[in-house]
Design an enzyme around this catalytic site. Structure first.
Site, short mmCIF file in Angstrom:
data_model
loop_
_atom_site.label_atom_id
_atom_site.label_comp_id
_atom_site.label_asym_id
_atom_site.label_seq_id
_atom_site.Cartn_x
_atom_site.Cartn_y
_atom_site.Cartn_z
N THR A 115 3.21 -1.23 8.73
CA THR A 115 3.77 -2.07 9.80
C THR A 115 4.00 -3.52 9.40
O THR A 115 4.68 -4.26 10.12
CB THR A 115 2.80 -2.11 10.99
OG1 THR A 115 1.54 -2.63 10.50
CG2 THR A 115 2.58 -0.73 11.59
N HIS A 138 9.88 -23.66 9.73
CA HIS A 138 8.89 -24.28 10.62
C HIS A 138 7.45 -24.11 10.16
O HIS A 138 6.64 -25.00 10.37
CB HIS A 138 9.00 -23.68 12.03
CG HIS A 138 10.26 -24.06 12.75
ND1 HIS A 138 10.44 -23.88 14.10
CD2 HIS A 138 11.43 -24.59 12.29
CE1 HIS A 138 11.64 -24.29 14.45
NE2 HIS A 138 12.27 -24.72 13.36
N CYS A 186 3.30 -2.95 4.03
CA CYS A 186 2.40 -1.83 4.40
C CYS A 186 3.16 -1.01 5.44
O CYS A 186 4.38 -1.11 5.54
CB CYS A 186 1.04 -2.33 4.89
SG CYS A 186 1.07 -3.34 6.38
N ASP A 233 0.88 -1.17 0.00
CA ASP A 233 0.00 0.00 0.00
C ASP A 233 0.92 1.23 0.00
O ASP A 233 2.14 1.11 -0.17
CB ASP A 233 -0.99 -0.04 1.18
CG ASP A 233 -0.34 0.22 2.53
OD1 ASP A 233 0.91 0.32 2.60
OD2 ASP A 233 -1.07 0.32 3.53
N HIS A 247 6.60 -30.47 11.85
CA HIS A 247 6.16 -29.17 11.33
C HIS A 247 4.98 -29.33 10.37
O HIS A 247 4.04 -28.54 10.39
CB HIS A 247 7.32 -28.42 10.67
CG HIS A 247 8.38 -28.04 11.65
ND1 HIS A 247 8.10 -27.36 12.81
CD2 HIS A 247 9.72 -28.27 11.66
CE1 HIS A 247 9.21 -27.17 13.49
NE2 HIS A 247 10.21 -27.72 12.82
C1 RB5 Z 1 -1.89 2.88 6.34
O1 RB5 Z 1 -1.86 4.15 6.93
C2 RB5 Z 1 -1.54 1.81 7.38
O2 RB5 Z 1 -2.61 1.62 8.22
C3 RB5 Z 1 -1.14 0.52 6.69
O3 RB5 Z 1 -0.06 0.76 5.86
C4 RB5 Z 1 -0.71 -0.62 7.58
O4 RB5 Z 1 0.28 -0.25 8.47
C5 RB5 Z 1 -1.77 -1.41 8.20
O5 RB5 Z 1 -1.52 -2.37 8.93
#
Ligand code: RB5
Length: 142
Positions: A66, A97, A64, A7, A133
């Site tokens: 995180t 695993h 994304c 994203d 596993h």
């Molecule tokens: C977008 O702002 C953010 O929410 C997305 O990139 C991500 O971190 C979601 O888990």
């Protein structure tokens, strides 16, 4: 073949990862997004997981902000074992695993040097194939 998607929060890190994959001669297909405009990460999680489900790609990379939203969305899809990873040890172990087939990274939490190292660890580590596993994965991967 590797499917890669992001994203807006992962767009810049994805560019770094693609530069690295290209330099390493690794084949990949970029499913988007294609700029930093705000988009919905589940759309790109779906595009990557579809490529694994239809057999055109063996592994996927999703970025994304995180890595968490992408991993949650990807893990809803059949046959997808996605792992949000922020270190090399975990990248290795989730292949050995968990037979993870999608690596999820955070564009806002990881620097590019560490991220490409994690990508290398993930891509170069095979599933161990050990009975224990396989048994454990079968208990949750329906
Ligand atoms: C977008 O702002 C953010 O929410 C997305 O990139 C991500 O971190 C979601 O888990």
């Amino acid at each position: 073949m590797i499917a890669i998607g992001s994203d807006h929060g992962g767009y810049l890190l994805k560019q770094e990862i693609m530069k690295h994959l290209k330099a390493e001669g690794k084949e990949f297909t970029d499913v988007g997004c294609f700029d930093e405009k705000s988009v919905d990460y589940p759309v790109y999680a779906k595009k990557v997981t579809e490529k694994i489900q239809d057999g055109s790609c063996e592994l996927g990379i999703l970025v994304c902000g995180t890595g968490i939203g992408m991993s949650m969305a990807a893990n809803k899809e059949k046959g997808i074992r996605a792992a949000a990873v922020s270190d090399c040890y975990t990248a290795e172990k989730t292949r050995e695993h968990n037979n993870a087939n999608v690596l999820c990274l955070g564009g806002r939490t990881l620097g590019p040097d560490l991220a490409v190292k994690i990508v290398d660890c993930f891509l170069s580590t095979p599933f161990s194939g050990e009975e224990r596993h396989i048994r454990r994965i079968r208990m949750w991967d329906k």
